[in-house]
Design a protein around this motif. Structure first.
Motif, PDB file in Angstrom:
ATOM      1  N   LYS A 481     -27.511 -47.903 -36.935  1.00  0.00           N
ATOM      2  CA  LYS A 481     -26.318 -47.190 -37.396  1.00  0.00           C
ATOM      3  C   LYS A 481     -26.372 -45.962 -38.360  1.00  0.00           C
ATOM      4  O   LYS A 481     -25.825 -44.985 -38.142  1.00  0.00           O
ATOM      5  CB  LYS A 481     -25.369 -48.195 -38.242  1.00  0.00           C
ATOM      6  CG  LYS A 481     -23.826 -47.712 -38.321  1.00  0.00           C
ATOM      7  CD  LYS A 481     -23.105 -48.512 -38.824  1.00  0.00           C
ATOM      8  CE  LYS A 481     -21.535 -47.998 -39.483  1.00  0.00           C
ATOM      9  NZ  LYS A 481     -20.485 -49.168 -39.853  1.00  0.00           N
ATOM     10  N   ILE A 482     -27.308 -46.245 -39.258  1.00  0.00           N
ATOM     11  CA  ILE A 482     -27.690 -45.235 -40.072  1.00  0.00           C
ATOM     12  C   ILE A 482     -28.317 -43.841 -39.433  1.00  0.00           C
ATOM     13  O   ILE A 482     -28.001 -42.908 -39.650  1.00  0.00           O
ATOM     14  CB  ILE A 482     -28.600 -45.456 -41.282  1.00  0.00           C
ATOM     15  CG1 ILE A 482     -27.741 -46.445 -42.397  1.00  0.00           C
ATOM     16  CG2 ILE A 482     -29.372 -44.511 -42.076  1.00  0.00           C
ATOM     17  CD1 ILE A 482     -28.921 -47.204 -43.075  1.00  0.00           C
ATOM     18  N   ILE A 483     -29.288 -44.245 -38.393  1.00  0.00           N
ATOM     19  CA  ILE A 483     -30.074 -43.044 -37.730  1.00  0.00           C
ATOM     20  C   ILE A 483     -29.029 -42.627 -36.848  1.00  0.00           C
ATOM     21  O   ILE A 483     -28.881 -41.171 -36.688  1.00  0.00           O
ATOM     22  CB  ILE A 483     -31.049 -43.700 -36.850  1.00  0.00           C
ATOM     23  CG1 ILE A 483     -32.217 -44.399 -37.612  1.00  0.00           C
ATOM     24  CG2 ILE A 483     -31.743 -42.787 -35.772  1.00  0.00           C
ATOM     25  CD1 ILE A 483     -33.189 -45.195 -36.954  1.00  0.00           C
ATOM     26  N   GLY A 484     -28.192 -43.342 -36.081  1.00  0.00           N
ATOM     27  CA  GLY A 484     -26.969 -42.787 -35.671  1.00  0.00           C
ATOM     28  C   GLY A 484     -26.325 -41.889 -35.994  1.00  0.00           C
ATOM     29  O   GLY A 484     -25.769 -40.425 -35.688  1.00  0.00           O
ATOM     30  N   LYS A 488     -26.036 -37.822 -35.399  1.00  0.00           N
ATOM     31  CA  LYS A 488     -24.756 -37.030 -34.667  1.00  0.00           C
ATOM     32  C   LYS A 488     -24.636 -35.709 -35.439  1.00  0.00           C
ATOM     33  O   LYS A 488     -23.990 -34.692 -35.104  1.00  0.00           O
ATOM     34  CB  LYS A 488     -23.790 -38.068 -35.239  1.00  0.00           C
ATOM     35  CG  LYS A 488     -22.044 -37.743 -34.819  1.00  0.00           C
ATOM     36  CD  LYS A 488     -21.236 -38.634 -34.941  1.00  0.00           C
ATOM     37  CE  LYS A 488     -19.657 -38.270 -34.753  1.00  0.00           C
ATOM     38  NZ  LYS A 488     -18.807 -39.322 -34.876  1.00  0.00           N
ATOM     39  N   ASP A 489     -24.718 -35.608 -36.991  1.00  0.00           N
ATOM     40  CA  ASP A 489     -24.454 -34.611 -37.588  1.00  0.00           C
ATOM     41  C   ASP A 489     -25.849 -33.468 -37.644  1.00  0.00           C
ATOM     42  O   ASP A 489     -25.801 -32.473 -38.405  1.00  0.00           O
ATOM     43  CB  ASP A 489     -24.251 -34.856 -39.177  1.00  0.00           C
ATOM     44  CG  ASP A 489     -23.145 -35.770 -39.228  1.00  0.00           C
ATOM     45  OD1 ASP A 489     -21.949 -35.571 -38.368  1.00  0.00           O
ATOM     46  OD2 ASP A 489     -23.040 -36.550 -40.242  1.00  0.00           O
ATOM     47  N   ALA A 502     -24.349 -48.197 -27.234  1.00  0.00           N
ATOM     48  CA  ALA A 502     -23.750 -47.973 -28.456  1.00  0.00           C
ATOM     49  C   ALA A 502     -24.332 -46.863 -29.315  1.00  0.00           C
ATOM     50  O   ALA A 502     -23.605 -45.904 -29.857  1.00  0.00           O
ATOM     51  CB  ALA A 502     -23.442 -49.182 -29.281  1.00  0.00           C
ATOM     52  N   PHE A 503     -25.750 -47.050 -29.245  1.00  0.00           N
ATOM     53  CA  PHE A 503     -26.330 -45.956 -30.270  1.00  0.00           C
ATOM     54  C   PHE A 503     -26.117 -44.599 -29.593  1.00  0.00           C
ATOM     55  O   PHE A 503     -25.811 -43.435 -30.268  1.00  0.00           O
ATOM     56  CB  PHE A 503     -27.851 -46.009 -30.221  1.00  0.00           C
ATOM     57  CG  PHE A 503     -28.667 -45.288 -30.740  1.00  0.00           C
ATOM     58  CD1 PHE A 503     -28.533 -45.144 -32.665  1.00  0.00           C
ATOM     59  CD2 PHE A 503     -29.593 -44.074 -30.365  1.00  0.00           C
ATOM     60  CE1 PHE A 503     -29.416 -44.361 -33.099  1.00  0.00           C
ATOM     61  CE2 PHE A 503     -30.261 -43.362 -30.885  1.00  0.00           C
ATOM     62  CZ  PHE A 503     -30.209 -43.406 -32.417  1.00  0.00           C
ATOM     63  N   VAL A 504     -26.284 -44.401 -28.245  1.00  0.00           N
ATOM     64  CA  VAL A 504     -25.966 -43.033 -27.341  1.00  0.00           C
ATOM     65  C   VAL A 504     -24.729 -42.639 -27.729  1.00  0.00           C
ATOM     66  O   VAL A 504     -24.439 -41.380 -28.209  1.00  0.00           O
ATOM     67  CB  VAL A 504     -25.812 -43.488 -25.856  1.00  0.00           C
ATOM     68  CG1 VAL A 504     -25.727 -42.385 -25.314  1.00  0.00           C
ATOM     69  CG2 VAL A 504     -27.662 -43.708 -25.557  1.00  0.00           C
ATOM     70  N   GLU A 505     -23.580 -43.559 -27.776  1.00  0.00           N
ATOM     71  CA  GLU A 505     -22.114 -43.063 -27.855  1.00  0.00           C
ATOM     72  C   GLU A 505     -22.052 -42.440 -29.322  1.00  0.00           C
ATOM     73  O   GLU A 505     -21.310 -41.633 -29.723  1.00  0.00           O
ATOM     74  CB  GLU A 505     -21.184 -44.260 -27.520  1.00  0.00           C
ATOM     75  CG  GLU A 505     -19.797 -43.991 -28.030  1.00  0.00           C
ATOM     76  CD  GLU A 505     -19.166 -42.906 -26.907  1.00  0.00           C
ATOM     77  OE1 GLU A 505     -18.138 -42.208 -27.153  1.00  0.00           O
ATOM     78  OE2 GLU A 505     -19.938 -42.530 -25.856  1.00  0.00           O
ATOM     79  N   GLN A 506     -22.742 -43.240 -30.254  1.00  0.00           N
ATOM     80  CA  GLN A 506     -22.593 -42.797 -31.674  1.00  0.00           C
ATOM     81  C   GLN A 506     -23.132 -41.272 -32.227  1.00  0.00           C
ATOM     82  O   GLN A 506     -22.625 -40.879 -32.771  1.00  0.00           O
ATOM     83  CB  GLN A 506     -23.459 -43.817 -32.578  1.00  0.00           C
ATOM     84  CG  GLN A 506     -23.337 -43.622 -34.019  1.00  0.00           C
ATOM     85  CD  GLN A 506     -24.174 -44.461 -34.912  1.00  0.00           C
ATOM     86  OE1 GLN A 506     -24.952 -45.195 -34.418  1.00  0.00           O
ATOM     87  NE2 GLN A 506     -23.748 -44.538 -36.024  1.00  0.00           N
TER      88      GLN A 506
END
Length: 549
Positions: A481-484, A488-489, A502-506
């Protein structure tokens, strides 16, 4: 399986501190905890590869099947065909030869109880392999794991993902009474993962699985064994991973509420005792009550619980040192095939614009990792070109972590002229490597620790084009989650291969390239460049296995 008062430490580093638990036959157990908590160590104890300092682990007399997190095959095995390699999971021929030898001994010593006992043991073992259905069961597993087209292929010619699938197929075919699976879904495509989940859910044996894949754990497990890195304890929770998280959160909330109430009572008693001590000597009644409260206070302080501190998580800083041009990468009419192998792709072209997040999807063996290696020049195309724009800087996170030199230390692997040792120490501490940890050889690290070193190394490059091959393998859900969140930013450009929806979407994918499975007798598989990515489209591909043409 019964564990009683397990104790284990490496020097001053405590792994287990008086751990006890019970598991029943046929249980499907998820073993969870942060990287380094001691999950794989428990497997090593079960396999007899690690001795305990104290305590006892009682195991049922069952055959063990083991799938390690890092798949290795010997030189002899690499020359085997996929069929022979998987079939060797049930060594019927070898056992039959042993049985024949024992019968020859029995002819010489017909009254030997030891030989008769050995014959019975061998016959029972052979019978357990269900010889009459040997070929049928083997074909079924190979087919369901999408390996039937590879039965005659040499193991050494397989991709990393295919080798993992073949090793997994062999473990499932072994028909062991106790399965130990360490991160089994790291390299599985969605179709194969779906089969494996259904297979294990109905498996007639006990399954212990270490996994960071929440969907996988929720689908197959009826119990969860939590290995707590902070307290060095273990506890069994009934239910799958989501149920464990709910129960654990309730436990922590109740413990925190109890400690809060204890602290409130201690504060009240402390204030009363302080007033009593400050009162005049003539106020004997208050002084007497103060003495009584002081005894109660001492007891309350002794009983005060300790809040379980949160274990540190990875901290990232993902920012390119400079901006790339508007077009950081262009792939022009790219074609490639390995020697004496079919064409993987032909006349493949696409252009990335700055800031894009580009996803490559497809089943194991269709050429996803190969395409990334062509982009970073680890392989050379048979035709076409890969062109980087001016000011493009590239960082590559390889699925097999090839960017690491296992002979060197953690610090040596991330060293750069752009950073001082003090700055590198700070960066490594963000990836949970502290003090003398940085002088450990990479070869002795767990796969999760190696993945943290590799991620630290590529982020230190501060590149404006990051290429990621299965970046969530080996990471717990919190770290994923932290990596994603950070990617993302990220203001640069990302090219990624991932089987983690889920990671792809994040991350926020903008486009994806679909490399479909090869059609029979096809020399040029169709490629689909999806211009407008959406979660629904990704799920359509992942779960319905569409060609997306």
């Amino acid at each position: 399986m019964k564990a009683s008062h397990l104790q284990l430490a490496y020097g001053t580093k405590i792994i287990y501190d008086d751990c006890s638990f019970n598991l029943e036959d046929q249980d499907k157990v998820g073993i969870v905890g942060v990287n380094g908590a001691g999950k794989t160590t428990l497997f090593r104890i079960i396999l007899g590869q690690q001795k305990l300092d104290d305590g006892k682990l009682e195991l049922p007399s069952l055959r063990l099947g083991y799938l390690p997190q890092e798949i290795t095959v010997s030189n002899e095995q690499s020359d085997m065909t996929v069929w022979d390699y998987v079939a060797a999971g049930r060594p019927v021929d070898e056992l039959q030869n042993q049985l024949n030898t024992e019968y020859e001994k029995l002819a010489k010593y017909p009254d030997s109880a030891a030989i008769l006992n050995r014959i019975n043991q061998l016959q029972d073992l052979i019978d357990s392999y269900d010889i009459s259905n040997f070929d049928y069961e083997l074909l079924k597993i190979l087919d369901k794991m999408c390996l039937s087209d590879l039965v005659d292929a040499k193991v050494r010619h397989l991709s990393g993902g295919q080798k993992s699938k073949v090793a997994f197929a062999r473990v499932l075919f072994e028909n062991a009474g106790l399965l130990l699976l360490d991160e089994p879904t790291n390299h599985l495509d969605v179709e194969t993962k779906t089969f494996v989940m259904n297979f294990l859910r109905h498996y007639h044996g006990t399954v212990l699985v270490i996994s960071h894949d929440v969907e996988f754990l929720n689908a197959i497990t009826n119990k969860t064994l939590f290995v707590n890195k902070v307290t060095h304890k273990m506890k069994v929770y009934r239910g799958n991973y989501s149920e464990f998280r709910r129960q654990y959160a309730e436990e922590k909330a109740a413990e925190d509420a109890c400690i809060t109430e204890q602290e409130r009572e201690i504060k009240r008693l402390s204030e009363f005792v302080a007033r009593a001590r400050a009162t005049k000597r003539s106020n004997t009644a208050l002084i007497g009550m103060g003495h009584q409260r002081e005894k109660v206070l001492a007891k309350k302080l002794a009983e005060l619980g300790t809040r379980e501190r949160e274990y540190a998580h990875v901290a990232l800083n993902v920012s390119p040192a400079k901006q790339s041009n508007k077009v950081p990468l262009e792939v022009q009419k790219l074609s490639f095939n390995y020697p004496n192998s079919p064409v993987l792709y032909e006349d493949l072209s696409f252009t990335l614009t700055r800031g894009e997040k580009f996803l490559i999807v497809g089943e194991n063996g269709v050429g996803k990792s190969t395409l990334l290696k062509l982009i970073v020049s680890d392989l050379q195309p048979t035709d076409g070109a890969v062109i980087f724009g001016n000011n493009t800087t590239v960082a590559y996170y390889a699925q097999e972590l090839e960017i690491l030199d296992e002979r060197r230390t953690i610090l040596e692997n991330v060293q750069s002229y752009d950073f001082t040792d003090t700055e590198l120490r700070g960066a490594l501490s963000n990836f949970l490597f502290y003090d003398d940890d940085i002088y450990k050889k990479v070869a002795v690290l767990s796969p999760g620790e190696k993945a943290r070193v590799a991620l630290c190394k590529i982020l230190l490059q501060r590149a404006n084009l990051i290429i990621l091959d299965e970046p969530t393998n080996h990471f717990d859900p919190e770290t994923q989650k932290i990596i994603g969140e950070n990617l993302k930013d990220y203001s640069g450009t990302i090219i990624m291969v991932s089987h983690n929806p889920a990671f792809v979407e994040q991350i926020g994918i903008t486009r994806m390239l679909v490399i479909p499975s090869r059609e029979p007798d096809s020399t040029n598989p169709r490629l689909a460049l999806v211009k407008n990515y959406s979660r629904e489209l990704l799920e359509y591909y992942y779960y319905l296995n569409s060609d997306l043409v």
